[in-house]
Design a protein around this motif. Structure first.
Motif, mmCIF file in Angstrom:
data_model
loop_
_atom_site.group_PDB
_atom_site.id
_atom_site.type_symbol
_atom_site.label_atom_id
_atom_site.label_comp_id
_atom_site.label_asym_id
_atom_site.label_seq_id
_atom_site.Cartn_x
_atom_site.Cartn_y
_atom_site.Cartn_z
ATOM 1 N N ILE A 120 1.115 -1.464 0.029
ATOM 2 C CA ILE A 120 -0.080 -0.053 0.005
ATOM 3 C C ILE A 120 0.685 0.822 0.260
ATOM 4 N N SER A 121 0.544 2.371 0.205
ATOM 5 C CA SER A 121 1.056 3.660 -0.732
ATOM 6 C C SER A 121 1.337 3.886 1.202
ATOM 7 N N ALA A 122 2.689 4.346 0.888
ATOM 8 C CA ALA A 122 3.273 5.134 2.127
ATOM 9 C C ALA A 122 2.996 6.008 2.098
ATOM 10 N N SER A 123 2.194 6.638 2.310
ATOM 11 C CA SER A 123 1.261 8.134 2.556
ATOM 12 C C SER A 123 0.127 7.673 3.485
ATOM 13 N N LYS A 124 -0.195 6.781 2.785
ATOM 14 C CA LYS A 124 -1.176 6.230 3.850
ATOM 15 C C LYS A 124 -1.002 6.427 5.588
ATOM 16 N N ASP A 125 -1.919 7.436 6.022
ATOM 17 C CA ASP A 125 -1.519 7.241 7.443
ATOM 18 C C ASP A 125 -1.142 5.973 7.662
ATOM 19 N N LYS A 126 -2.423 4.608 7.892
ATOM 20 C CA LYS A 126 -2.470 3.286 8.279
ATOM 21 C C LYS A 126 -1.095 3.260 8.093
ATOM 22 N N PHE A 127 -0.713 3.010 7.435
ATOM 23 C CA PHE A 127 0.736 2.399 6.635
ATOM 24 C C PHE A 127 1.852 3.314 7.724
ATOM 25 N N LYS A 128 1.998 4.067 7.763
ATOM 26 C CA LYS A 128 2.943 4.963 8.510
ATOM 27 C C LYS A 128 2.706 4.521 10.064
ATOM 28 N N LEU A 129 1.501 4.006 10.842
ATOM 29 C CA LEU A 129 1.284 4.348 12.409
ATOM 30 C C LEU A 129 2.321 2.795 12.538
ATOM 31 N N LEU A 130 1.661 1.599 11.660
ATOM 32 C CA LEU A 130 2.382 0.627 11.511
ATOM 33 C C LEU A 130 4.049 0.084 11.643
ATOM 34 N N ILE A 131 4.307 1.145 10.993
ATOM 35 C CA ILE A 131 5.553 1.026 10.556
ATOM 36 C C ILE A 131 6.636 1.550 12.035
ATOM 37 N N LYS A 132 5.797 3.034 12.733
ATOM 38 C CA LYS A 132 5.824 3.411 13.697
ATOM 39 C C LYS A 132 5.660 3.028 15.156
ATOM 40 N N ASP A 133 5.151 1.408 14.945
ATOM 41 C CA ASP A 133 4.305 0.712 15.793
ATOM 42 C C ASP A 133 6.033 -0.197 15.643
ATOM 43 N N MET A 134 6.267 -0.860 14.584
ATOM 44 C CA MET A 134 7.403 -1.443 14.300
ATOM 45 C C MET A 134 8.680 -1.373 15.131
#
Length: 435
Positions: A253-267
């Motif tokens: 999915i696009s790296a601009s998606k907030d949910k994807f960014k949150l997932l990365i930050k969680d990891m």
């Protein structure tokens, strides 16, 4: 400390002796090309040259470590006490093979600089490797040779106390598709739905709609399970995120998606995170730099780890580009089609650039197996895969090396082609972490 005499101290000599003695055997090593210094030294010492100086521990050298550049190297395989080996030097040497030249040839991927046919993804194929053709791809041969040398040295220098390194395990997770259906763009969702309808994939249609309307959890969202297992078995885990722009090979999915960014930050809060450079970055520095900066903006930290998507690695160019961008660790050293040890070692090593004849600051972490290799290429069942994982792990444990595995978040989903694979990862961690 062990003193090494050689007639010429080259960067190649320093590099491979340091790898075998310092990194594998945990022995400090120093060098001299002065005979008088060698004779005067009272500790354990060996000579690595063409003719023995006296009755010292002598390893006859071939020419490889005293050359520069690439040339055709004649390889004649033999056996050292039933262990495959090459560069035979005869019985006058304390060991019958020049394992330093042989190790240098394998660990630098010398053969990948020589003319060869690329596969459909422009990769060096396992079938062309010396290790595959001589049936030692699934053994960390450099480490095996090092331990055989250690045994011979102990017999010669019984008073010298050798340290023993500890076995280590690293789990790495590639996130090619963080989610199967969730957070995909409207166009991609409609396109996927129409494709499922055309192919009559009724289950996919239901799952896609159920996930999109929050009636069901996305099957690829296995991150909490991965973190739970990490904590349970106290395993070092690294997540490599693909955040490149969409192509036919890069479908996250696009790296601009907030949910994807949150997932990365969680990891980042619970594990280490690395870059998974997209398909076309193999020889594109600008694209690689763009993706590195994109991930750094999300994590707010320097990105020092990397693994190429599709394991697209072209030596030395890909590694030279990683070094230019100050990447310090690479985890791409392995084959997609076969399990085993591409560089014939289970010990992390520094990349030696044969173009410039220098040891670089890039540290390479070779992995032993990948989930898609076991499932898609080798067509093994989950039970058979665990058997193969156990075999490779035992090879690493025999030499107290570093066992590195590559899985995807998808393979814990128990979904579609990963049916029955949910327990494989947990069972592997249980074995690999000695619990």
């Amino acid at each position: 400390m062990i003193l090494v005499y050689t007639h010429k101290i080259t960067p190649r000599v320093r590099y491979i002796f340091k790898h075998i003695f310092t990194r594998i055997l945990l022995v400090d090593v120093d060098f001299t090309n002065k005979v008088e210094d060698f004779v005067a030294f009272n500790g354990p010492k060996i000579s690595y040259t063409t003719v023995a100086l006296g009755k010292e521990f002598f390893i006859k050298s071939t020419s490889l470590l005293f050359e520069q550049g690439i040339s055709d190297v004649e390889i004649n395989m033999g056996k050292w006490d039933k262990v495959p080996c090459f560069f035979e030097v005869g019985t006058k040497s304390s060991i019958p093979y020049d394992i330093f030249s042989a190790s240098f040839y394998l660990i630098t991927r010398y053969e990948e600089y020589l003319p060869h046919i690329k596969d459909k993804h422009s990769r060096f194929s396992a079938e062309q490797s010396l290790a595959y053709q001589n049936d030692f791809l699934e053994k960390p041969m450099i480490d095996v040779w090092a331990y055989k040398l250690r045994k011979t040295l102990k017999e010669r220098f019984p008073e010298y106390e050798f340290k023993t390194r500890k076995y280590n395990y690293i789990s790495t997770i590639d996130v090619d598709n963080a989610f199967a259906y969730k957070y995909k763009s409207f166009i991609r969702t409609i396109g996927g739905l129409l494709n499922d309808v055309y192919k009559l994939h009724i289950l996919n249609i239901w799952d896609r709609l159920a996930v999109r309307f929050n009636f069901k959890k996305d099957p690829f969202d296995t991150f909490q399970e991965l973190l739970k297992l990490k904590k349970e078995y106290n395993v070092k885990t690294i997540f490599f995120f693909l955040i490149g722009d969409y192509t036919s090979y890069d479908t996250n999915i696009s790296a601009s998606k907030d949910k994807f960014k949150l997932l990365i930050k969680d990891m980042v809060d619970y594990a280490r995170v690395g870059l998974h450079p997209s398909y076309y970055t193999m020889q594109n520095l600008d694209l690689l730099k763009k993706e590195k900066e994109r991930l750094e903006a999300i994590t707010n930290m320097p990105m020092i780890r990397s693994r190429q998507h599709y394991l697209r690695l072209s030596l030395p160019y890909t590694y030279q580009k990683l070094i230019d961008l100050e990447i310090k660790e690479d985890y791409s050293m392995g084959y997609a089609s076969h399990v085993g040890f591409r560089a014939s070692t289970c010990t992390p090593f520094y990349f030696y650039d044969l173009d410039y004849e220098i040891q670089t600051p890039l540290r390479v972490f070779p992995f032993a197996l990948m989930d898609t290799t076991l499932n898609d290429y080798m067509k093994l069942t989950p039970k058979q895969s665990l058997g193969k994982i156990r075999e490779l792990m035992h090879e690493v444990k025999r030499v107290n090396g570093t066992f590195i595995t590559l899985f995807h978040n998808e393979s814990l989903s128990n979904y579609l082609r990963w049916k029955g694979w949910q327990r494989v990862y947990g069972s592997m961690l249980k074995m690999a972490s000695n619990k």
